[in-house]
Write a protein that holds these residues in place. Structure first.
Motif, short mmCIF file in Angstrom:
data_model
loop_
_atom_site.label_atom_id
_atom_site.label_comp_id
_atom_site.label_asym_id
_atom_site.label_seq_id
_atom_site.Cartn_x
_atom_site.Cartn_y
_atom_site.Cartn_z
N GLY B 133 48.35 86.99 86.54
CA GLY B 133 48.25 87.14 85.09
C GLY B 133 47.85 88.55 84.68
O GLY B 133 47.80 88.87 83.49
N GLY B 134 47.60 89.41 85.65
CA GLY B 134 47.03 90.73 85.37
C GLY B 134 47.89 91.66 84.55
O GLY B 134 47.39 92.60 83.95
N SER B 135 49.20 91.42 84.53
CA SER B 135 50.04 92.34 83.76
C SER B 135 50.41 91.80 82.39
O SER B 135 51.13 92.46 81.64
N ALA B 136 49.89 90.64 82.05
CA ALA B 136 50.25 90.05 80.75
C ALA B 136 49.82 90.95 79.59
O ALA B 136 50.59 91.19 78.65
N GLY B 137 48.61 91.46 79.64
CA GLY B 137 48.14 92.34 78.58
C GLY B 137 48.88 93.66 78.58
O GLY B 137 49.17 94.23 77.52
N ILE B 138 49.19 94.15 79.75
CA ILE B 138 49.87 95.45 79.88
C ILE B 138 51.29 95.37 79.32
O ILE B 138 51.72 96.25 78.58
#
Lengths: 350, 337
Positions: B133-138
């Motif tokens: 999920g780490g790239s969802a905000g990016i």
């Protein structure tokens, strides 16, 4: 980057007195006027003007496209700032307090700090995350933390912690003119502090890797940063009345740290007190002490003394909070324990 | 383990998207390229020529290829720990991919990233994030930047069914819908959150999550590259026209384990299940069958294409094996700008 020194006396007529809060606001506005890629996002920053009033009025000048109120969602505030930087913008993310940065810490530590390196230099991340830290306003354990040491540990980040309006403005402007991730750590109790800054229209920046000697002295070096700079300066004034000349070093930035400035002073005074608001164990001050021991051990006449916050979550009650925070009395006591009394001082061998 | 629906063999009947036959051929080649790349990675790992961790994309090729063919080169993607397919489909080259996996200097990240962290800014690949999920905000921020700059670039955020457990996904969908951002959340449901069937970890309807935020959501057969492409094309059009985000749920399957070392899988899934997907639901076989049936191509031509890709992959591996390691002096480069 243009370097700027603290104002000389003959520059007085071009200075004016404003608050730390106003200094930050001026920096943001001036840089947003200069560079249209800069925008700011955060909670309650637009119409309300920010929880601590830093962004008040920016919405009128720059509009909601560049002054963006976000949901209460720190992880996506940080993540969106990173993504928009990869997309060519220069975000300022305001986190309401540093306490809440823990919700964004995955983005800050696992992505923001690492992308440039992990991707072999492909990415530039000109992201400035602003947040107030610290206690002293009776806001309780979850709203009073000084957590800079958690992030100071992480390569890839830069940590800026200005103590004066002059530095707040100059360092925020400098932060917005370079390409690395910056945690810009303000202090809740500094926003109303007043100080001199150059007149509007006089451009200056303050370098992000240089500390400053706030007060010169020969007997002891006090190394400090953020709000503790003011407390240590007052302590130094009081000590001077008793004949002890303390040199006060305001680090201004924690990562990178201006170690040369510290070591030069240590070689002169041979005694060190490190004063910080945060906790003692495994913190910023212990890191600095280790560096001093590593590089200037032979110059020390006494073990380094360390003034810190009490090793407890911040209590709420006024009397307890006061007991948990380091103050002028603790700094004075630490110095006196290190520096031989004037009457018996054999005037140091060096 | 409860499977909420029984997968059906073959392709569902539906109208074919009007597209250039060359496009389908290109997609076939790209899927084959990813498949053979991953087979080679598995081989490198098993023969101890590749270190670290690799999470193979085999079986899921139609998702990356279908989605990325609906994108322009200047559109953005963010990828995951299982990201080789995304990188290749967006235009990364085989030789620099292999070089990165082997930690060699010509690798996309000069050997500093490895299998889980390949970025290629030239093709709009903003980077693979190995935090679930780490790239969802990016991705959401990249989409925001395009909108703020007045560009019509679209961002695709790839993630797996496991990311549905992460809170940040719901933060980003809220923001993207609120601000009508040109972002497409592509959920690759390969049925397993690492070693656990998703139905044991995930409550409720998957697409209902997006719909709750007012996000247009579609479910597509992730083994049908033409179907994925068609849905992605519509999502991209919506995004480009300022109509906001889309959530695209792609039902797919992971042929290998969670990572290359996960070879004893019978405790969490049956061999019969794997065989079924490989024989009846394989995206490359399904497209090949359709191409032959529609007389767009024939088996001889397709087999020749596969042989050509195999030779390219072999050459790329040779390149990477022969490539130099980065100079040790690079260890402290690229920390700061």
């Amino acid at each position: 980057m243009a370097t700027a020194k603290e104002p000389e006396r003959n520059e007085k007529k071009t200075m004016r007195t404003i608050t730390y809060r106003e200094a930050l606001r001026e920096a943001i506005a001036e840089e947003m006027r200069r560079d249209e890629r800069i925008y700011i996002l955060g909670e309650d920053i637009a119409g309300y003007g920010g929880t601590y009033g830093v962004t008040k009025g920016l919405i009128e000048e720059f509009g909601e496209k560049r002054v963006k109120d976000t949901p209460l969602a720190e992880e996506v505030i940080a993540g969106a700032a990173i993504g928009s930087a990869l997309g060519g913008l220069r975000p300022i993310a305001e986190l309401m307090t540093m306490n809440f940065s823990l919700l964004a810490s995955d983005q800050i530590i696992n992505s923001l700090a690492k992308f440039r390196y992990m991707f072999g230099g492909q990415a530039k991340l000109p992201v400035v995350i602003r947040m107030p830290a610290g206690g002293g306003a009776q806001r309780g354990a979850q709203h009073s933390q000084m957590l800079e040491s958690l992030y100071a540990h992480i390569p890839g980040l830069k940590l800026v912690m200005p103590a004066t309006p002059y530095d707040a403005k100059g360092m925020l402007k400098a932060s917005l003119r370079q390409d690395d991730p910056i945690l810009f750590i303000e202090h809740e109790l500094l926003y109303n502090v007043k100080g001199e800054v150059p007149d509007l229209g006089v451009h200056y920046t303050v370098p992000l890797d240089q500390g400053i000697v706030r007060r010169e002295g020969k007997d002891v070096t006090i190394v400090t940063f953020s709000r503790m700079v003011h407390i240590c300066s007052q302590a130094a004034e009081d000590l001077a009345k008793e004949g002890i000349e303390a040199e006060v070093i305001d680090l201004r930035a924690i990562r990178p740290i201006d170690l040369d400035l510290v070591l030069d002073s240590v070689r002169k005074t041979n005694r060190v007190v490190i004063a910080e608001e945060g906790w003692k164990y495994y913190g910023t001050g212990q890191g600095i002490a280790a560096l001093i021991y590593e590089y200037a051990f032979d110059w020390l006449d006494a073990p380094i003394a360390h003034v810190t916050g009490k090793d407890v979550p911040m209590p709420y009650s006024k009397v307890l909070e006061r007991a948990a925070l380091p103050g002028k009395a603790e700094v004075i006591a630490a110095v006196k324990a290190l520096v031989p009394a004037r009457a018996t001082a054999g005037v140091g061998a060096r | 383990m409860a499977n909420t629906k029984t997968p059906q063999p073959g392709l569902a009947k539906r109208e074919s998207a009007p597209a250039d036959p060359d496009l389908w051929i290109r997609m076939y080649q790209q899927m084959v390229q990813i498949r053979l790349f991953e087979e080679q990675v598995n081989d490198l790992y098993k023969t101890a020529r590749m270190p670290g961790l690799a999470h193979l994309y085999s079986g899921e090729e139609a998702v990356a290829v279908g989605v990325c063919n609906a994108l322009r080169r200047d559109d953005y993607i963010t990828s995951t720990h299982r990201g080789h397919g995304h990188c290749l489909a967006k235009g990364a080259s085989l030789d620099r991919m292999f070089a990165e996996l082997l930690g060699k200097a010509p690798g996309y990240c000069r050997g500093k990233g490895g299998s889980m962290h390949i970025a290629d800014q030239d093709t709009g690949n903003l980077g693979a994030n190995a935090i679930v999920g780490g790239s969802a905000g990016i991705a959401t921020g990249a989409a925001m930047s395009a909108k703020m700059r007045g560009a019509d670039q679209v961002t695709v955020c790839f993630f797996g069914d496991g990311a549905l457990g992460q809170g940040v996904l719901y933060e980003v969908m809220n923001m993207a819908s609120l601000w009508k951002l040109p972002v497409i959340y592509v959920c690759e449901n390969n049925l397993y959150n690492e070693y656990t069937h998703y139905t044991e970890t995930t409550a409720g309807e998957l697409t209902a999550r997006a719909k709750a935020f007012g996000i247009h959501a579609e479910t597509v057969d992730g083994q049908d590259v033409r179907g994925v492409y068609e849905e992605a094309r519509q999502a991209v059009n919506r995004a480009r026209q300022g109509e906001g985000p889309t959530f695209l749920l792609c039902d797919t399957y992971r042929y290998y384990g969670h990572h290359v070392g996960d070879i004893q899988r019978t405790y969490y899934r049956a061999k019969e299940e794997e065989d079924f997907w490989r024989t009846e639901r394989d995206p490359i076989k399904l497209l090949a069958g359709w191409l032959v049936e529609q007389q767009v191509s024939d088996t001889v031509t397709l087999d020749q294409m596969m042989a050509d890709v195999r030779a390219e992959v072999a050459a790329a591996v040779e390149f990477a094996l022969a490539a130099p390691f980065p100079d040790v002096s690079e260890v402290d480069q690229h920390v700061y700008a």
